[in-house]
Write a protein that holds these residues in place. Structure first.
Motif, PDB file in Angstrom:
ATOM      1  N   SER B  43       0.856  -1.307   0.058  1.00 53.22           N
ATOM      2  CA  SER B  43       0.144   0.086   0.100  1.00 53.22           C
ATOM      3  C   SER B  43       1.017   1.405   0.147  1.00 53.22           C
ATOM      4  O   SER B  43       1.893   1.368   0.525  1.00 53.22           O
ATOM      5  N   GLY B  44       0.507   2.174  -0.568  1.00 55.63           N
ATOM      6  CA  GLY B  44       0.972   3.614  -0.809  1.00 55.63           C
ATOM      7  C   GLY B  44       2.377   3.371  -1.854  1.00 55.63           C
ATOM      8  O   GLY B  44       3.277   4.412  -1.683  1.00 55.63           O
ATOM      9  N   CYS B  45       2.247   2.464  -2.586  1.00 57.28           N
ATOM     10  CA  CYS B  45       3.381   2.344  -3.560  1.00 57.28           C
ATOM     11  C   CYS B  45       3.489   3.045  -4.857  1.00 57.28           C
ATOM     12  O   CYS B  45       4.179   2.675  -5.702  1.00 57.28           O
ATOM     13  N   LYS B  47       0.633   2.893  -7.068  1.00 61.87           N
ATOM     14  CA  LYS B  47      -0.345   2.333  -7.985  1.00 61.87           C
ATOM     15  C   LYS B  47      -1.208   3.448  -8.834  1.00 61.87           C
ATOM     16  O   LYS B  47      -1.390   3.294  -9.861  1.00 61.87           O
ATOM     17  N   GLU B 151      -9.008  -0.229  -8.440  1.00 60.47           N
ATOM     18  CA  GLU B 151      -9.583  -1.136  -7.462  1.00 60.47           C
ATOM     19  C   GLU B 151     -11.118  -1.055  -7.617  1.00 60.47           C
ATOM     20  O   GLU B 151     -11.634  -0.533  -6.561  1.00 60.47           O
ATOM     21  N   SER B 154     -13.096  -3.009  -4.957  1.00 63.45           N
ATOM     22  CA  SER B 154     -13.096  -3.225  -3.304  1.00 63.45           C
ATOM     23  C   SER B 154     -13.948  -2.403  -2.609  1.00 63.45           C
ATOM     24  O   SER B 154     -14.012  -2.886  -1.150  1.00 63.45           O
ATOM     25  N   HIS B 184      -5.239  -4.500  -4.701  1.00 61.34           N
ATOM     26  CA  HIS B 184      -4.275  -5.067  -3.549  1.00 61.34           C
ATOM     27  C   HIS B 184      -4.630  -6.479  -3.379  1.00 61.34           C
ATOM     28  O   HIS B 184      -4.029  -7.047  -2.585  1.00 61.34           O
ATOM     29  N   LYS B 201       8.335  -1.357  -2.770  1.00 66.06           N
ATOM     30  CA  LYS B 201       7.920  -0.069  -2.075  1.00 66.06           C
ATOM     31  C   LYS B 201       8.311   1.210  -2.638  1.00 66.06           C
ATOM     32  O   LYS B 201       9.119   1.031  -3.536  1.00 66.06           O
TER      33      LYS B 201
END
Lengths: 268, 246
Positions: B43-45, B47, B151, B154, B184, B201
């Motif tokens: 997460s937070g990468c 995308k 997403e 989700s 994710h 990351k």
């Protein structure tokens, strides 16, 4: 006997309970008004309340009937209503237009922010004498005072609503390459109709305050004039009558906006 | 086959008073016509940054992005406008671009995706799955060649998610859209995509690429894909590549 007693389903019980609750609330509201008026009338009649200072409901109604008979009341109501509507419409629409202007430029908003905050915190009624001298002592001056009361608050709260529109929806429109103007007309304004209606509701009260203060200062007509004149000659019936008429008018205007609100909610 | 999307040494940073956030570093990949590519990562990468770059919402600091075709963007939330009917929501794109709407075309689309009788309903009267289909139609009406899905499943509950995945996979296959799916959910990535890109990351770069071949007897659907014997192997490979515990 038992057979005749109807069995209610839970749903029917719920509806009955709901209706019963509604009836209790409405009945209590009406009862409160009658008890208040009754006690007032009684206390004034037997001398517990000084009639000279507190007047009494029957005297107020009598006076109102007299004013209606001579058509005098309509002159005063007409002029105050006219001023209030002008103040409300100009104040609200000008405020919303300026808020839209600020929405277009974040830098401009930041530049003007401290000035708006100070103007908002300032008690506008303190400006009323100056505004009336500038704008003239007639209806114009009173309308300007009325506008001054709602304008700054409208700008600040409308802009706040505009600036906090749903970020994801904003991104969706941007992915279609929507222009800033299209974002305004297709997202920002339609998503804030309910908020703008609530601003109008608050502004009704503000516009009336402005008009009454204006009429206190300069005027020979209007409800504010009646109230201030009644106070000066110690005719408390007149003061109370003015306040009573004012309460009804403000409530009616509020009611109209509420009807709009309901219609709008239903449509959605 | 021709490349529809090509990233060459793309870097992207965001700036604030607190400092620079280096999000993407030397991203290199190509996507061919008709491919479904899933992008997974911690997460937070970055995308979503990747999708924003492809859609042109933001520009890269360095490197080049080549996109030969029209792009359509579908989001995590359906972002339907509550004050517009289903029909008016779907025609939002053409309205903004001032393109005339082919009403017959819209009627066929509505028919096809089971929304005809809801044409003049408001979004709040629809179920979550239907809302998501309306959102997809809003994107498809402009006939994009490339679909970006951020997403998109989700926010749906589990059962709805499984059916909507199948629905949307079918639509993508029928219309032969090149698709990039950011998610994710590893199972979703394997079930939908032909290729899965795993990101590191921040600052993100591509860590691993998996070509998904499930050897299914029937034609692939996301639901059937879960039955494949190789499904679990891919899951483990991608899980390891993600390196969550690091």
């Amino acid at each position: 006997m038992n057979k005749q007693k109807k069995e209610y389903t839970n749903q029917e019980k719920y509806v009955r309970n709901y209706k019963k609750n509604r009836r209790i609330i409405l009945f209590s509201q009406i009862a409160l008004v009658f008890v208040f008026i009754g006690v007032w009338e009684l206390f004034s009649s037997v001398g517990i309340l000084d009639e000279f200072l507190f007047s009494k409901p029957s005297a107020i109604v009598k006076l109102l009937a007299q004013y209606i008979k001579t058509n005098e009341i309509f002159k005063h109501v007409g002029i105050s209503l006219y001023e209030t509507l002008l103040g409300l419409i100009i104040g609200t629409s000008l405020g919303i237009l300026l808020a839209i202007g600020l929405w277009f430029s974040k830098t401009l908003t930041k530049i003007l922010d401290p000035f708006l905050v100070v103007l908002n915190a300032l008690p506008k009624t303190a400006l009323a004498p100056i505004l009336i001298i500038w704008a003239g002592t007639g209806i114009k001056g009173i309308v300007v005072v009325s506008i001054s009361l709602s304008l700054v608050m409208t700008i600040i709260s409308a802009h706040n609503f505009f600036a906090h529109v749903d970020e994801d929806k904003l991104k969706m429109l941007k992915s279609f390459h929507a222009s800033k103007f299209q974002i305004l007309t297709k997202l920002v304004l339609p998503s804030n109709v309910a908020n703008l209606l609530s601003i109008i509701k608050i502004n009704i009260g503000m516009a009336w305050v402005g008009v009454i203060v204006g009429e206190f200062l300069v005027s020979r007509f209007g409800i504010g004039y009646l109230v201030v004149y009644g106070g000066q000659v110690f005719k408390l019936d007149l003061v109370m009558m003015g306040v009573f008429v004012l309460a009804i008018l403000a409530y009616l205007m509020y009611l109209i906006v509420t009807i709009f609100e309901k219609y709008y909610r239903k449509k959605r | 086959m021709e490349n529809e999307i090509e990233f060459k040494n793309v870097c992207k940073s965001f700036y604030s008073l607190k400092g620079e956030t280096h999000v993407l570093q030397n991203m290199n990949f190509t996507i061919k016509k008709g491919e479904i590519v899933a992008i997974v990562g911690p997460s937070g990468c970055g995308k979503s940054t990747l999708l924003n770059l492809i859609s042109g919402l933001i520009k890269p600091d360095q490197g080049t992005i080549q996109i030969s075709k029209k792009v359509g963007y579908m989001f995590q939330k359906d972002n339907l406008l509550e004050w517009r009917t289903v029909y008016k929501n779907i025609t939002l794109g053409p309205e903004i671009k001032k393109i005339k709407v082919d009403n017959k075309h819209i009627d066929t689309l509505l028919e096809k995706y089971g929304l005809s009788e809801f044409k003049f309903h408001y979004p709040k009267e629809l179920s979550g799955g239907m809302r998501q289909r309306v959102a997809l139609l809003r994107t498809l009406v402009l006939d994009p060649d490339i679909l970006l899905l951020d997403e998109p499943f989700s926010s749906l509950d589990y059962q709805t998610k499984i059916t909507v995945q199948d629905d949307i996979y079918k639509i993508i296959k029928e219309t032969q859209k090149t698709t990039i799916l950011v998610t994710h959910d590893i199972t979703e990535a394997i079930a939908m995509a032909n290729r899965v890109l795993v990101l590191t990351k921040r600052p993100s770069t591509i860590k691993a690429v998996f070509d998904i071949q499930l050897d299914l007897k029937e034609e692939k659907t996301p639901f059937l894909a879960r039955n494949s014997a190789k499904f679990k192997d891919y899951f483990n490979l991608i899980w390891e590549a993600l390196d969550i515990h690091e």
